[in-house]
Design a protein around this motif. Structure first.
Motif, PDB file in Angstrom:
ATOM      1  N   GLY A  29       6.718  -2.653   3.104  1.00 28.75           N
ATOM      2  CA  GLY A  29       6.482  -1.468   3.491  1.00 28.75           C
ATOM      3  C   GLY A  29       5.256  -0.593   2.923  1.00 28.75           C
ATOM      4  O   GLY A  29       4.987   0.443   3.087  1.00 28.75           O
ATOM      5  N   GLY A  30       4.518  -1.458   1.926  1.00 23.84           N
ATOM      6  CA  GLY A  30       3.409  -1.298   1.246  1.00 23.84           C
ATOM      7  C   GLY A  30       3.305  -1.719  -0.153  1.00 23.84           C
ATOM      8  O   GLY A  30       4.412  -2.088  -0.519  1.00 23.84           O
ATOM      9  N   PRO A  31       2.250  -1.627  -0.708  1.00 29.17           N
ATOM     10  CA  PRO A  31       1.993  -1.894  -2.067  1.00 29.17           C
ATOM     11  C   PRO A  31       3.023  -1.149  -3.098  1.00 29.17           C
ATOM     12  O   PRO A  31       3.504  -0.096  -2.608  1.00 29.17           O
ATOM     13  CB  PRO A  31       0.621  -1.490  -2.624  1.00 29.17           C
TER      14      PRO A  31
ATOM     15  N   TRP B  85      14.151 -14.810  10.092  1.00 27.43           N
ATOM     16  CA  TRP B  85      13.837 -13.954   8.928  1.00 27.43           C
ATOM     17  C   TRP B  85      12.293 -13.554   8.707  1.00 27.43           C
ATOM     18  O   TRP B  85      12.081 -12.431   8.695  1.00 27.43           O
ATOM     19  CB  TRP B  85      14.315 -14.624   7.661  1.00 27.43           C
ATOM     20  N   LEU B  86      11.380 -14.762   9.030  1.00 28.42           N
ATOM     21  CA  LEU B  86      10.081 -14.549   8.690  1.00 28.42           C
ATOM     22  C   LEU B  86       9.741 -13.728   9.907  1.00 28.42           C
ATOM     23  O   LEU B  86       8.643 -12.748   9.417  1.00 28.42           O
ATOM     24  CB  LEU B  86       9.459 -16.023   8.879  1.00 28.42           C
ATOM     25  N   SER B  87       9.843 -13.926  10.979  1.00 31.50           N
ATOM     26  CA  SER B  87       9.451 -12.953  12.132  1.00 31.50           C
ATOM     27  C   SER B  87       9.600 -11.441  11.958  1.00 31.50           C
ATOM     28  O   SER B  87       9.018 -10.630  12.328  1.00 31.50           O
ATOM     29  CB  SER B  87       9.518 -13.530  13.476  1.00 31.50           C
ATOM     30  N   GLU B  88      10.814 -11.258  11.318  1.00 31.19           N
ATOM     31  CA  GLU B  88      11.435  -9.857  11.124  1.00 31.19           C
ATOM     32  C   GLU B  88      10.390  -9.271  10.063  1.00 31.19           C
ATOM     33  O   GLU B  88       9.832  -8.245  10.128  1.00 31.19           O
ATOM     34  CB  GLU B  88      12.868  -9.902  10.781  1.00 31.19           C
ATOM     35  N   GLN B  89      10.053 -10.241   8.982  1.00 36.91           N
ATOM     36  CA  GLN B  89       9.032  -9.542   8.127  1.00 36.91           C
ATOM     37  C   GLN B  89       7.757  -9.317   8.625  1.00 36.91           C
ATOM     38  O   GLN B  89       6.928  -8.323   8.427  1.00 36.91           O
ATOM     39  CB  GLN B  89       8.752 -10.660   6.827  1.00 36.91           C
ATOM     40  N   ARG B  90       7.293 -10.162   9.428  1.00 33.42           N
ATOM     41  CA  ARG B  90       5.992  -9.994  10.323  1.00 33.42           C
ATOM     42  C   ARG B  90       6.047  -8.808  11.105  1.00 33.42           C
ATOM     43  O   ARG B  90       4.901  -8.153  10.911  1.00 33.42           O
ATOM     44  CB  ARG B  90       5.698 -11.304  11.149  1.00 33.42           C
ATOM     45  N   TRP B  93       5.607  -5.833   8.771  1.00 35.86           N
ATOM     46  CA  TRP B  93       4.164  -5.883   8.435  1.00 35.86           C
ATOM     47  C   TRP B  93       3.057  -5.076   9.563  1.00 35.86           C
ATOM     48  O   TRP B  93       2.553  -4.252   9.438  1.00 35.86           O
ATOM     49  CB  TRP B  93       3.602  -7.154   8.064  1.00 35.86           C
ATOM     50  N   GLU B  94       3.696  -5.661  10.935  1.00 39.38           N
ATOM     51  CA  GLU B  94       2.696  -5.371  12.048  1.00 39.38           C
ATOM     52  C   GLU B  94       3.083  -3.690  12.280  1.00 39.38           C
ATOM     53  O   GLU B  94       2.117  -3.262  12.645  1.00 39.38           O
ATOM     54  CB  GLU B  94       3.233  -6.105  12.935  1.00 39.38           C
ATOM     55  N   SER B  95       4.206  -3.481  12.049  1.00 37.42           N
ATOM     56  CA  SER B  95       4.619  -1.937  12.385  1.00 37.42           C
ATOM     57  C   SER B  95       3.833  -1.125  11.365  1.00 37.42           C
ATOM     58  O   SER B  95       3.699   0.097  11.502  1.00 37.42           O
ATOM     59  CB  SER B  95       5.978  -1.856  12.152  1.00 37.42           C
ATOM     60  N   ARG B  96       3.399  -1.762  10.079  1.00 36.16           N
ATOM     61  CA  ARG B  96       2.576  -0.884   9.214  1.00 36.16           C
ATOM     62  C   ARG B  96       1.277  -0.868   9.415  1.00 36.16           C
ATOM     63  O   ARG B  96       0.449   0.183   9.161  1.00 36.16           O
ATOM     64  CB  ARG B  96       2.722  -1.457   7.855  1.00 36.16           C
ATOM     65  N   THR B  97       0.719  -1.809   9.726  1.00 36.99           N
ATOM     66  CA  THR B  97      -0.830  -2.264  10.285  1.00 36.99           C
ATOM     67  C   THR B  97      -0.993  -3.181  11.173  1.00 36.99           C
ATOM     68  O   THR B  97       0.108  -3.814  11.331  1.00 36.99           O
ATOM     69  CB  THR B  97      -1.527  -2.549   8.977  1.00 36.99           C
ATOM     70  N   ASP B  98      -1.863  -3.384  11.847  1.00 37.34           N
ATOM     71  CA  ASP B  98      -2.063  -4.376  12.882  1.00 37.34           C
ATOM     72  C   ASP B  98      -3.127  -5.381  12.280  1.00 37.34           C
ATOM     73  O   ASP B  98      -3.478  -6.229  13.249  1.00 37.34           O
ATOM     74  CB  ASP B  98      -2.402  -3.946  14.285  1.00 37.34           C
ATOM     75  N   ARG B  99      -3.107  -5.622  11.009  1.00 34.29           N
ATOM     76  CA  ARG B  99      -4.272  -6.541  10.504  1.00 34.29           C
ATOM     77  C   ARG B  99      -3.942  -7.832  10.656  1.00 34.29           C
ATOM     78  O   ARG B  99      -4.289  -8.842  10.473  1.00 34.29           O
ATOM     79  CB  ARG B  99      -4.602  -6.128   9.280  1.00 34.29           C
ATOM     80  N   LEU B 100      -2.323  -8.309  10.775  1.00 32.98           N
ATOM     81  CA  LEU B 100      -1.802  -9.469  10.924  1.00 32.98           C
ATOM     82  C   LEU B 100      -2.603 -10.295  11.813  1.00 32.98           C
ATOM     83  O   LEU B 100      -2.808 -11.367  11.424  1.00 32.98           O
ATOM     84  CB  LEU B 100      -0.373  -9.402  10.926  1.00 32.98           C
ATOM     85  N   ALA B 101      -2.946 -10.069  13.245  1.00 30.73           N
ATOM     86  CA  ALA B 101      -3.358 -10.536  14.030  1.00 30.73           C
ATOM     87  C   ALA B 101      -4.421 -11.041  13.689  1.00 30.73           C
ATOM     88  O   ALA B 101      -4.931 -12.306  13.908  1.00 30.73           O
ATOM     89  CB  ALA B 101      -3.662  -9.585  15.192  1.00 30.73           C
TER      90      ALA B 101
END
Lengths: 111, 111
Positions: A29-31, B85-90, B93-101
């Motif tokens: 959710g963030g830092p 579980w891992l893809s849920e975490q991903r 994170w993606e919902s927060r920002t899209d820098r993961l790509a």
DNA sequence: AAAATAGTTTGCCAAATGGTGAACTTTTTA
DNA sequence: TAAAAAGTTCACCATTTGGCAAACTATTTT
């Protein structure tokens, strides 16, 4: 993409503890500061700091101290490394048979 | 989809050992006996059997004995649980920002 | 029937893990 | 300046882990 083996050892181990997985989830959710991250758990700060160290040593999170407060942040690269190993295994299995699709469907159906 | 937490604990722990990950990789090619699985490793059978037990207890593999030979087989459902579980975490994170790509691309580029 | 094979059980060990409480340092805040 | 807050360090503890060797049980093979 250096030294995968040891890195996978440590990362899987880091993820095998519910406290640490929960920290990961919170950080998605963030830092957040160590203190706020530790609040949901009924353990002392010294114990909690060990978990933070494990997460940091395997590269799943990073942290920095400003004043008296240490702030942690997720490092998604390391999660991707693990996801990758898993999906490679999945690919191996799929290349052998294509029953996995059925399994996944069955699994999703159970929810 | 019962008791996820404990199941994740045990499965991540099982995957944190290189011997056990190697067994998984071998089994992706198809069922195999304990003996043949143990051959690549410089450890005794009793130690090796402990690894097999860990893998079986968390549901990553199953095995059955016929005569004096025990044959092991992968159980991909459990791998999918972890991948999930891992893809849920991903996703979080993606919902927060899209820098993961970007991270994933950078990672893939390094190979 | 004897020997080899495949696993199992037992008891042991050193190191790692995950927790504790107490004492300490360094900022902030009152 | 005194007190609270946020970490950190230290010594300690019980349990789990991953390994071992030795002895044992079945089942094939020869």
């Amino acid at each position: 993409m250096a030294n995968n083996e040891l890195s996978l050892d440590r990362t899987f181990h880091a993820l095998s503890d519910p406290t640490r997985r929960s920290v990961i989830e919170q950080l998605m959710g963030g830092p957040a500061t160590v203190k706020s991250l530790s609040e949901p758990f009924a353990i002392g700060l010294p114990s909690f700091m060990k978990h933070i160290k494990v997460l940091e040593d395997c590269g799943l999170i990073s942290s920095q101290k400003k004043g008296r407060v240490r702030t942690c942040e997720i490092n998604p690269v390391q999660l991707v490394v693990v996801e990758k190993w898993l999906s490679e295994q999945r690919a191996l299995w799929e290349s052998r048979t294509d029953r996995l699709a059925e399994y996944v469907e069955a699994l999703n159906a159970k929810e």
